[in-house]
Scaffold this motif. Sequence first.
Motif, short mmCIF file in Angstrom:
data_model
loop_
_atom_site.label_atom_id
_atom_site.label_comp_id
_atom_site.label_asym_id
_atom_site.label_seq_id
_atom_site.Cartn_x
_atom_site.Cartn_y
_atom_site.Cartn_z
N SER A 1 0.90 -0.97 -0.38
CA SER A 1 -0.30 -0.06 -0.17
C SER A 1 0.92 1.06 0.23
N ASN A 2 0.01 2.18 -0.81
CA ASN A 2 0.54 3.24 -0.18
C ASN A 2 2.38 3.19 -1.32
N ASN A 3 1.99 3.05 -2.53
CA ASN A 3 3.01 3.42 -3.45
C ASN A 3 2.72 3.85 -4.88
N GLN A 4 3.34 3.79 -5.55
CA GLN A 4 2.63 4.81 -6.75
C GLN A 4 2.86 3.42 -8.06
N LEU A 5 2.78 1.86 -7.60
CA LEU A 5 2.29 0.38 -8.60
C LEU A 5 1.34 0.74 -9.20
N GLN A 6 1.26 0.06 -10.53
CA GLN A 6 0.44 -0.04 -11.73
C GLN A 6 -0.35 -1.41 -11.26
N LEU A 7 -1.59 -1.86 -10.94
CA LEU A 7 -2.16 -2.64 -10.79
C LEU A 7 -2.97 -3.50 -11.48
N THR A 8 -2.65 -3.77 -12.41
CA THR A 8 -2.65 -4.89 -13.29
C THR A 8 -3.60 -6.24 -13.42
N SER A 9 -4.17 -6.50 -14.10
CA SER A 9 -5.33 -7.79 -14.74
C SER A 9 -4.15 -8.97 -14.79
N GLN A 10 -2.84 -8.73 -14.78
CA GLN A 10 -1.65 -9.68 -14.55
C GLN A 10 -1.42 -10.16 -13.68
N PHE A 11 -1.16 -9.07 -12.71
CA PHE A 11 -0.82 -8.99 -11.24
C PHE A 11 -2.04 -10.20 -10.95
N VAL A 12 -2.91 -9.23 -10.41
CA VAL A 12 -4.22 -10.16 -10.03
C VAL A 12 -4.05 -11.77 -10.72
N LYS A 13 -3.97 -12.15 -12.20
CA LYS A 13 -4.02 -13.57 -12.44
C LYS A 13 -2.62 -14.50 -11.56
N SER A 14 -2.09 -13.86 -11.51
CA SER A 14 -0.13 -14.05 -11.32
C SER A 14 -0.55 -14.28 -9.27
N LEU A 15 -1.48 -13.46 -8.27
CA LEU A 15 -1.83 -13.92 -7.33
C LEU A 15 -1.98 -15.26 -6.86
N ALA A 16 -2.88 -15.87 -8.04
CA ALA A 16 -3.37 -16.92 -7.89
C ALA A 16 -2.69 -18.01 -7.22
N LYS A 17 -1.08 -18.38 -7.69
CA LYS A 17 0.10 -18.69 -6.48
C LYS A 17 -0.58 -18.62 -5.66
N LEU A 18 -0.28 -17.65 -4.98
CA LEU A 18 0.05 -17.28 -3.44
C LEU A 18 -1.32 -18.14 -2.61
N CYS A 19 -0.98 -19.55 -2.75
CA CYS A 19 -2.17 -20.47 -2.52
C CYS A 19 -1.80 -20.12 -0.33
N ARG A 20 -1.48 -19.17 0.34
CA ARG A 20 -1.20 -19.36 1.44
C ARG A 20 -1.45 -17.85 2.03
N LEU A 21 -1.90 -17.05 0.19
CA LEU A 21 -1.93 -15.20 1.21
C LEU A 21 -3.78 -16.06 1.99
N GLN A 22 -2.97 -14.81 2.88
CA GLN A 22 -4.52 -14.67 3.92
C GLN A 22 -4.71 -12.83 3.83
N THR A 23 -3.49 -11.76 3.70
CA THR A 23 -3.93 -10.55 4.09
C THR A 23 -3.32 -10.16 3.09
N LEU A 24 -3.97 -8.96 2.24
CA LEU A 24 -3.55 -8.27 1.13
C LEU A 24 -3.64 -6.91 1.22
N THR A 25 -3.13 -6.30 1.07
CA THR A 25 -3.16 -4.75 1.28
C THR A 25 -2.62 -3.63 -0.36
N LEU A 26 -3.42 -3.29 -0.75
CA LEU A 26 -2.80 -2.69 -2.28
C LEU A 26 -3.38 -1.28 -1.59
N ASP A 27 -4.23 -0.78 -1.47
CA ASP A 27 -4.97 0.58 -1.04
C ASP A 27 -4.24 2.19 -1.74
N ASN A 28 -4.08 3.00 -2.68
CA ASN A 28 -3.59 4.21 -2.49
C ASN A 28 -2.03 2.91 -3.76
N ASN A 29 -2.58 2.79 -4.51
CA ASN A 29 -1.63 2.33 -5.62
C ASN A 29 -2.67 3.20 -7.21
#
Length: 209
Positions: free
Chosen positions: A166-194
Amino acid sequence: EFGNLSRLSSLDLSYQGTIMRVESLSWVSHLRMLRELNLDGADLSETTNWMSIINNLPFLEVLRMDNCNLPSSLSYINTSNSLQVISLSDNSFNETSIFHWLSNISRTATSFSYLDLSLNSFSGGIPSSIGKINSLSYLDLSWNHLEGPLNNTISNLKYLTLLDLSNNQLQLTSQFVKSLAKLCRLQTLTLDNNNITSEFYEVTDSLSE
């Protein structure tokens, strides 16, 4: 005087009410049995050799140096193989080469699982070397100046349970969302203010269905 405590395993000198200025950490090198070191809030701006000292503490597992004004001109030669927790937030680091030091740690310290580099001054994209720290379960890179599209680097961190970008200037694209599918243990994801694209929302909606 602390350097004489050769059997000390845990040392916490964090936030002493007034700022504690430390001109040298050479005494720490004598604490060979140290497993936990917490110097949060101390002024370490003069300790240019802090990293080489930390690297040579053979049993150190927990290192906390938040808000310490640590020098950003560093030597990244690493010998430590026991670190599990590293918290270096709020130090104004701006050299992403520190990630090479961290990736070197992960080659030998297989239990290295917690990394907090929030509130620093890293810019540019997330360096690919962070994808080599594949033992991480906790990664906080919030409140930096990271920018550009997120690539597949993060998807290599298959043990992540918490990711805060969170609170960066990252460009969050559809490709990134699809790559998250590989993180099968992920419980907390914070991306606000990008910089979130419309494609990001479209893919997210399709995944939720």
